[in-house]
Design a protein around this motif. Structure first.
Motif, PDB file in Angstrom:
ATOM      1  N   ASP A  12       0.813  -1.223  -0.063  1.00 30.11           N
ATOM      2  CA  ASP A  12      -0.132  -0.020   0.066  1.00 30.11           C
ATOM      3  C   ASP A  12       0.813   1.155  -0.020  1.00 30.11           C
ATOM      4  O   ASP A  12       1.620   1.736   0.989  1.00 30.11           O
ATOM      5  CB  ASP A  12      -0.874   0.001   1.263  1.00 30.11           C
ATOM      6  N   ALA A  13       0.783   1.874  -1.069  1.00 31.77           N
ATOM      7  CA  ALA A  13       1.669   3.043  -1.270  1.00 31.77           C
ATOM      8  C   ALA A  13       1.514   4.223  -0.320  1.00 31.77           C
ATOM      9  O   ALA A  13       2.489   4.877   0.252  1.00 31.77           O
ATOM     10  CB  ALA A  13       1.587   3.746  -2.677  1.00 31.77           C
ATOM     11  N   ASP A  14       0.231   4.558   0.160  1.00 29.57           N
ATOM     12  CA  ASP A  14      -0.091   5.404   0.817  1.00 29.57           C
ATOM     13  C   ASP A  14       0.408   5.353   2.363  1.00 29.57           C
ATOM     14  O   ASP A  14       0.762   5.985   3.156  1.00 29.57           O
ATOM     15  CB  ASP A  14      -1.684   5.718   1.118  1.00 29.57           C
ATOM     16  N   VAL A  15       0.333   3.891   2.915  1.00 25.21           N
ATOM     17  CA  VAL A  15       0.720   3.549   4.180  1.00 25.21           C
ATOM     18  C   VAL A  15       2.409   3.499   4.081  1.00 25.21           C
ATOM     19  O   VAL A  15       2.863   4.016   5.095  1.00 25.21           O
ATOM     20  CB  VAL A  15       0.470   1.847   4.558  1.00 25.21           C
ATOM     21  N   ARG A  16       3.097   3.179   3.084  1.00 20.82           N
ATOM     22  CA  ARG A  16       4.486   3.173   2.902  1.00 20.82           C
ATOM     23  C   ARG A  16       4.900   4.733   3.113  1.00 20.82           C
ATOM     24  O   ARG A  16       5.891   5.044   3.849  1.00 20.82           O
ATOM     25  CB  ARG A  16       4.995   2.409   1.716  1.00 20.82           C
ATOM     26  N   ALA A  31      14.301   5.147   7.218  1.00 17.82           N
ATOM     27  CA  ALA A  31      13.458   4.426   6.650  1.00 17.82           C
ATOM     28  C   ALA A  31      13.817   4.029   5.103  1.00 17.82           C
ATOM     29  O   ALA A  31      14.442   4.865   4.281  1.00 17.82           O
ATOM     30  CB  ALA A  31      12.284   4.912   6.665  1.00 17.82           C
ATOM     31  N   THR A  32      13.989   2.826   4.769  1.00 18.32           N
ATOM     32  CA  THR A  32      13.853   2.134   3.350  1.00 18.32           C
ATOM     33  C   THR A  32      12.590   1.369   3.133  1.00 18.32           C
ATOM     34  O   THR A  32      12.362   0.785   3.838  1.00 18.32           O
ATOM     35  CB  THR A  32      15.030   1.230   3.123  1.00 18.32           C
ATOM     36  N   LEU A  33      12.067   1.861   1.963  1.00 12.82           N
ATOM     37  CA  LEU A  33      10.675   1.189   1.969  1.00 12.82           C
ATOM     38  C   LEU A  33      10.556   0.573   0.617  1.00 12.82           C
ATOM     39  O   LEU A  33      11.221   0.771  -0.246  1.00 12.82           O
ATOM     40  CB  LEU A  33       9.506   2.521   1.531  1.00 12.82           C
ATOM     41  N   ALA A  34       9.927  -0.616   0.827  1.00  9.84           N
ATOM     42  CA  ALA A  34       9.878  -1.749  -0.449  1.00  9.84           C
ATOM     43  C   ALA A  34       8.354  -1.874  -0.616  1.00  9.84           C
ATOM     44  O   ALA A  34       7.471  -1.997   0.387  1.00  9.84           O
ATOM     45  CB  ALA A  34      10.653  -2.924  -0.139  1.00  9.84           C
ATOM     46  N   ALA A  35       7.791  -2.141  -1.776  1.00  9.02           N
ATOM     47  CA  ALA A  35       6.464  -2.298  -2.230  1.00  9.02           C
ATOM     48  C   ALA A  35       6.006  -3.727  -2.511  1.00  9.02           C
ATOM     49  O   ALA A  35       4.879  -4.181  -2.196  1.00  9.02           O
ATOM     50  CB  ALA A  35       6.293  -1.478  -3.387  1.00  9.02           C
ATOM     51  N   SER A  36       7.216  -4.570  -1.967  1.00  8.18           N
ATOM     52  CA  SER A  36       7.022  -6.047  -2.392  1.00  8.18           C
ATOM     53  C   SER A  36       8.094  -6.853  -1.440  1.00  8.18           C
ATOM     54  O   SER A  36       9.098  -6.375  -1.329  1.00  8.18           O
ATOM     55  CB  SER A  36       6.779  -6.564  -3.616  1.00  8.18           C
ATOM     56  N   GLY A  37       7.790  -8.074  -1.257  1.00 14.81           N
ATOM     57  CA  GLY A  37       8.711  -9.037  -0.720  1.00 14.81           C
ATOM     58  C   GLY A  37      10.010  -9.238  -1.539  1.00 14.81           C
ATOM     59  O   GLY A  37      11.166  -9.152  -1.156  1.00 14.81           O
ATOM     60  N   ALA A  38       9.803  -9.115  -2.826  1.00 14.53           N
ATOM     61  CA  ALA A  38      10.802  -9.389  -4.043  1.00 14.53           C
ATOM     62  C   ALA A  38      11.669  -8.380  -3.792  1.00 14.53           C
ATOM     63  O   ALA A  38      12.831  -8.031  -4.069  1.00 14.53           O
ATOM     64  CB  ALA A  38      10.289  -9.679  -5.284  1.00 14.53           C
ATOM     65  N   GLU A  39      11.193  -6.878  -3.804  1.00 18.64           N
ATOM     66  CA  GLU A  39      11.777  -5.773  -3.776  1.00 18.64           C
ATOM     67  C   GLU A  39      12.509  -5.647  -2.609  1.00 18.64           C
ATOM     68  O   GLU A  39      13.872  -5.213  -2.372  1.00 18.64           O
ATOM     69  CB  GLU A  39      10.929  -4.410  -3.907  1.00 18.64           C
ATOM     70  N   ALA A  40      12.218  -6.146  -1.343  1.00 13.95           N
ATOM     71  CA  ALA A  40      13.018  -5.929  -0.075  1.00 13.95           C
ATOM     72  C   ALA A  40      13.954  -7.207  -0.082  1.00 13.95           C
ATOM     73  O   ALA A  40      15.226  -6.594   0.411  1.00 13.95           O
ATOM     74  CB  ALA A  40      11.857  -6.459   0.879  1.00 13.95           C
ATOM     75  N   LEU A  41      13.881  -8.033  -0.583  1.00 17.18           N
ATOM     76  CA  LEU A  41      14.866  -9.148  -0.830  1.00 17.18           C
ATOM     77  C   LEU A  41      15.990  -8.585  -1.590  1.00 17.18           C
ATOM     78  O   LEU A  41      17.375  -8.725  -1.392  1.00 17.18           O
ATOM     79  CB  LEU A  41      14.567 -10.383  -1.452  1.00 17.18           C
ATOM     80  N   ALA A  42      15.656  -7.923  -2.641  1.00 16.96           N
ATOM     81  CA  ALA A  42      16.726  -7.387  -3.838  1.00 16.96           C
ATOM     82  C   ALA A  42      17.312  -6.048  -3.046  1.00 16.96           C
ATOM     83  O   ALA A  42      18.725  -6.020  -3.226  1.00 16.96           O
ATOM     84  CB  ALA A  42      15.975  -6.567  -5.084  1.00 16.96           C
ATOM     85  N   LEU A  43      16.692  -5.360  -2.349  1.00 17.07           N
ATOM     86  CA  LEU A  43      17.278  -4.117  -1.543  1.00 17.07           C
ATOM     87  C   LEU A  43      18.250  -4.819  -0.538  1.00 17.07           C
ATOM     88  O   LEU A  43      19.562  -4.235  -0.493  1.00 17.07           O
ATOM     89  CB  LEU A  43      16.384  -3.292  -0.709  1.00 17.07           C
ATOM     90  N   ILE A  44      18.120  -5.749  -0.046  1.00 14.11           N
ATOM     91  CA  ILE A  44      19.026  -6.421   1.120  1.00 14.11           C
ATOM     92  C   ILE A  44      20.065  -6.945   0.257  1.00 14.11           C
ATOM     93  O   ILE A  44      21.158  -6.812   0.663  1.00 14.11           O
ATOM     94  CB  ILE A  44      18.295  -7.447   1.890  1.00 14.11           C
ATOM     95  N   LEU A  57       1.513  -8.122   6.593  1.00 19.09           N
ATOM     96  CA  LEU A  57       1.312  -9.638   6.381  1.00 19.09           C
ATOM     97  C   LEU A  57       0.570  -9.617   4.756  1.00 19.09           C
ATOM     98  O   LEU A  57       0.687 -10.535   4.024  1.00 19.09           O
ATOM     99  CB  LEU A  57       0.296 -10.161   7.672  1.00 19.09           C
ATOM    100  N   SER A  58      -0.254  -8.858   4.516  1.00 20.02           N
ATOM    101  CA  SER A  58      -1.186  -9.113   3.407  1.00 20.02           C
ATOM    102  C   SER A  58      -0.648  -8.355   2.200  1.00 20.02           C
ATOM    103  O   SER A  58      -0.918  -7.065   2.020  1.00 20.02           O
ATOM    104  CB  SER A  58      -2.623  -8.570   3.850  1.00 20.02           C
ATOM    105  N   MET A  59      -0.030  -9.140   1.413  1.00 16.37           N
ATOM    106  CA  MET A  59       0.608  -8.519   0.285  1.00 16.37           C
ATOM    107  C   MET A  59       0.337  -9.544  -0.915  1.00 16.37           C
ATOM    108  O   MET A  59       0.406 -10.797  -0.441  1.00 16.37           O
ATOM    109  CB  MET A  59       2.258  -8.263   0.485  1.00 16.37           C
ATOM    110  N   PRO A  60       0.309  -9.195  -2.137  1.00 16.06           N
ATOM    111  CA  PRO A  60       0.005  -9.999  -3.171  1.00 16.06           C
ATOM    112  C   PRO A  60       1.441 -10.769  -3.456  1.00 16.06           C
ATOM    113  O   PRO A  60       2.813 -10.366  -3.044  1.00 16.06           O
ATOM    114  CB  PRO A  60      -0.492  -9.288  -4.525  1.00 16.06           C
TER     115      PRO A  60
END
Length: 129
Positions: A12-16, A31-44, A57-60
């Motif tokens: 959710d872009a607004d919550v981020r 803060a580092t913000l990621a829109a998905s799990g895949a993006e978070a893993l790539a950042l790390i 918890l609720s992400m596509p």
């Protein structure tokens, strides 16, 4: 003092945006913000090792539980402090959260002014759900 590097993952872009603004107001957090799990893993994987990860918890595609498991398998990140952020409304979710070694849960909706303090409190105590 080195700022606490917080990785926040939410589709959710607004919550981020709200989380980013809240954490960036605190001089001891970045803060580092990621829109998905895949993006978070790539950042790390590209050198963005956080001090703590906060996961919705609720992400596509990759929900918070799958991301939690993926983070635990990353070399050097098995002990990364992880906090879930969600609107806990289902008993099954609460049971699943209890079975993880997460630092705890921040409930949505959350108070943006209190978010940094809530994160610090969870990092300094045992999980409570």
């Amino acid at each position: 003092m080195t700022p606490l590097r917080v990785l926040y993952v939410d589709d959710d872009a607004d919550v981020r945006l709200l989380v980013g603004l809240s954490l960036d107001r605190d001089p001891d957090m970045s803060a580092t913000l990621a829109a998905s799990g895949a993006e978070a893993l790539a950042l790390i994987r590209t050198g963005g090792a956080p001090s703590v990860a906060i996961i919705d918890l609720s992400m596509p595609d990759m929900d918070g539980f799958a991301l939690f498991d993926a983070l635990r398998l990353l070399p050097g990140h098995a002990a990364l402090p992880i906090i879930f952020m969600t609107a806990i409304g289902r008993p099954r979710q609460a049971d699943l959260l209890r079975g993880r070694d997460a630092c705890g849960v921040i409930a949505k909706p959350f108070d943006p002014l209190m978010l940094p303090a809530n994160i610090r409190a969870l990092l300094n105590r045992r999980p409570q759900y």
